[in-house]
Design a protein around this motif. Structure first.
Motif, PDB file in Angstrom:
ATOM      1  N   ARG A   1       0.735  -1.120  -0.061  1.00  0.00           N
ATOM      2  CA  ARG A   1      -0.094   0.080  -0.117  1.00  0.00           C
ATOM      3  C   ARG A   1       0.973   1.397   0.160  1.00  0.00           C
ATOM      4  O   ARG A   1       1.697   1.361   1.081  1.00  0.00           O
ATOM      5  CB  ARG A   1      -0.974   0.049   1.215  1.00  0.00           C
ATOM      6  N   VAL A   2       0.551   2.201  -1.004  1.00  0.00           N
ATOM      7  CA  VAL A   2       1.320   3.374  -0.983  1.00  0.00           C
ATOM      8  C   VAL A   2       0.828   4.377  -0.267  1.00  0.00           C
ATOM      9  O   VAL A   2       1.216   5.250   0.297  1.00  0.00           O
ATOM     10  CB  VAL A   2       1.845   3.680  -2.376  1.00  0.00           C
ATOM     11  N   HIS A   3      -0.534   4.524  -0.363  1.00  0.00           N
ATOM     12  CA  HIS A   3      -1.248   5.788   0.295  1.00  0.00           C
ATOM     13  C   HIS A   3      -2.081   5.092   1.665  1.00  0.00           C
ATOM     14  O   HIS A   3      -3.142   4.533   1.118  1.00  0.00           O
ATOM     15  CB  HIS A   3      -2.199   6.238  -0.599  1.00  0.00           C
ATOM     16  N   ASP A   4      -1.337   5.107   2.629  1.00  0.00           N
ATOM     17  CA  ASP A   4      -1.764   4.550   3.833  1.00  0.00           C
ATOM     18  C   ASP A   4      -2.071   5.596   4.984  1.00  0.00           C
ATOM     19  O   ASP A   4      -1.325   5.897   5.535  1.00  0.00           O
ATOM     20  CB  ASP A   4      -1.041   3.402   4.408  1.00  0.00           C
ATOM     21  N   LEU A   5      -3.349   5.929   5.015  1.00  0.00           N
ATOM     22  CA  LEU A   5      -3.847   6.885   6.171  1.00  0.00           C
ATOM     23  C   LEU A   5      -3.930   6.146   7.705  1.00  0.00           C
ATOM     24  O   LEU A   5      -3.978   4.865   7.499  1.00  0.00           O
ATOM     25  CB  LEU A   5      -5.277   7.287   5.730  1.00  0.00           C
ATOM     26  N   PRO A   6      -3.340   6.678   8.689  1.00  0.00           N
ATOM     27  CA  PRO A   6      -3.386   6.233   9.777  1.00  0.00           C
ATOM     28  C   PRO A   6      -4.940   5.672  10.055  1.00  0.00           C
ATOM     29  O   PRO A   6      -5.907   6.324   9.468  1.00  0.00           O
ATOM     30  CB  PRO A   6      -3.139   7.270  10.797  1.00  0.00           C
ATOM     31  N   ASP A   7      -5.049   4.739  10.931  1.00  0.00           N
ATOM     32  CA  ASP A   7      -6.386   4.173  11.117  1.00  0.00           C
ATOM     33  C   ASP A   7      -7.593   5.138  11.815  1.00  0.00           C
ATOM     34  O   ASP A   7      -8.581   4.900  12.032  1.00  0.00           O
ATOM     35  CB  ASP A   7      -6.332   2.646  11.852  1.00  0.00           C
TER      36      ASP A   7
END
Lengths: 219, 192
Positions: A118-124
């Motif tokens: 995953r390249v664009h991984d926002l915090p949960d």
């Protein structure tokens, strides 16, 4: 009895005053700069993938629309990573002997998904929904950059809060007409602010007060 | 003192909030044997409200025969939607005009027949829906990529494309005839 402090202790004492201020400055700068550095945000850093998939070739050279693969981007929070079957729509006939594509064929043969990184991984703790942004006129390239010019996928923007909120505070600077959302070559017109204000009204974009509220994204 | 503070600050960094113990879409899982958190439907189950009883809508056939009618009225909105979806999913191979000259074909994919041959002009509209749903020849099925109603909208747009390639001067409204032959930049095709 001799002096405990020699004469140059005065100089040392003065220098230590300067040193404390400097050290504080450096420490403060580290706190500000390190979290924004490419090393932490991984902006502009391609990630290792099972297959070196090129958006530049597929979206740029071939002119395939984003939605051919990212089918749910208009209707769901998640834009969808295509199943291997989508690759095989074309690669059942094209580059069938390419060693580079062997992981794709193996995935299709064995019915095991490709494990992309995953390249664009926002915090949960961040809520994000693609469909609302697309339907309010935020172009793909506004956040993801010129994907059609990226041989390997990397992040164009930090996706950090200060970056998100810059647009949530000034949506009129970034919105484009809905039929241009998926156009990678789109250039904002000279009267962008005027157009943006009109689109904010036309697309019923919620007020800045509401879309900058904490619980809009942290829910 | 700075070093001590930095040490405290660093040890305070944990990623529990960042990476919460829940699945994001399509995330990997070590719980299920196939390693995927997204679960396929159990065989022979039907989700509530998703029983596909309308044979015309879901198969383009009635009593096993391909039909030449649409399951819902074709309006301008349906055609616009069909055009948009056609350009996304079909034009890479079939080309924007449907003559089988798309970019993927130019790179070596087997060339599909043009929509403008007699066989396909005479084919019932359900045929196009069926091909999109189940694939045909080298063409894979598109049932997972294109929802049912969009497939019908595309079929309607294919009909419009077929008409457009066999139009005569008599089909053009008198007011528009003078503009024919001019460069296409301001032509009717670009107006949607």
């Amino acid at each position: 009895m001799s002096q405990i402090f020699t004469k140059n202790a005065n100089t040392l004492a003065r220098a230590s005053l300067v040193a404390v201020v400097l050290a504080g400055g450096v420490f403060g700068w580290l706190i500000v700069a390190v979290p924004r550095s490419d090393y932490i945000t991984r902006v502009d850093v391609p990630r290792p993938q099972p297959v070196p998939f090129s958006h530049k070739h597929h979206a740029g050279g071939m002119g395939i629309d984003c939605r051919y693969c990212h089918t749910t981007v208009e209707t769901s929070g998640f834009a969808n990573i295509p199943p291997t079957k989508t690759c095989m729509n074309c690669h059942s006939q094209l580059f069938t002997n390419a060693a580079l594509l062997e992981p794709v064929r193996a995935s299709f043969r064995n019915d095991t998904p490709l494990a992309w990184t995953r390249v664009h991984d926002l915090p949960d703790f961040v809520y994000f929904d693609h469909s609302i942004h697309v339907s309010k006129g935020v172009g793909c390239a506004t956040c993801h950059g010129r994907v059609d010019q990226m041989p390997l996928m990397y992040k164009e923007n930090t996706l950090q809060m200060e970056w998100c909120i810059n647009c949530h505070r000034h949506p009129e600077e970034f919105l484009r007409p809905r039929d241009q959302v998926f156009n990678m070559q789109y250039q904002p017109p000279a009267n962008q602010i005027e157009l943006g204000r009109r689109l904010v009204k036309e697309y019923n974009v919620a007020g800045v007060q509401q879309i900058t509220s904490c619980s809009t994204c942290h829910r | 003192m700075c070093v001590a503070f930095a040490l405290v600050a660093v040890t305070a960094c944990r990623q529990d909030m960042q990476d919460q113990p829940r699945y994001k879409p399509l995330a990997a899982s070590d719980f299920f044997k196939d390693g995927a958190s997204a679960r396929p439907l159990v065989a022979d189950t039907v989700a509530r409200g998703q029983a596909r009883l309308d044979s015309l809508l879901y198969t383009g056939k009635v009593d096993g025969v391909v039909v030449d009618q649409f399951p819902f009225p074709v309006t301008q909105a349906v055609l616009d939607r069909g055009q948009e979806r056609f350009d996304i999913f079909c034009s890479p191979c079939h080309g924007p005009l449907g003559d089988g000259d798309g970019m993927v074909v130019r790179r070596g994919f087997r060339r599909p027949p043009s929509y403008h041959i007699d066989r396909l002009r005479d084919a019932p509209v359900g045929h196009f829906f069926d091909v999109m749903t189940n694939g045909f020849g080298a063409m894979q099925d598109y049932r997972a990529q294109v929802p049912v109603r969009d497939r019908w909208a595309i079929a309607a747009y294919i009909r419009a494309l077929q008409l457009s390639q066999h139009a005569t001067m008599a089909d053009v409204p008198p007011a528009g005839r003078a503009t024919l032959g001019r460069p296409a930049s301001s032509g009717q095709e670009s107006q949607r």
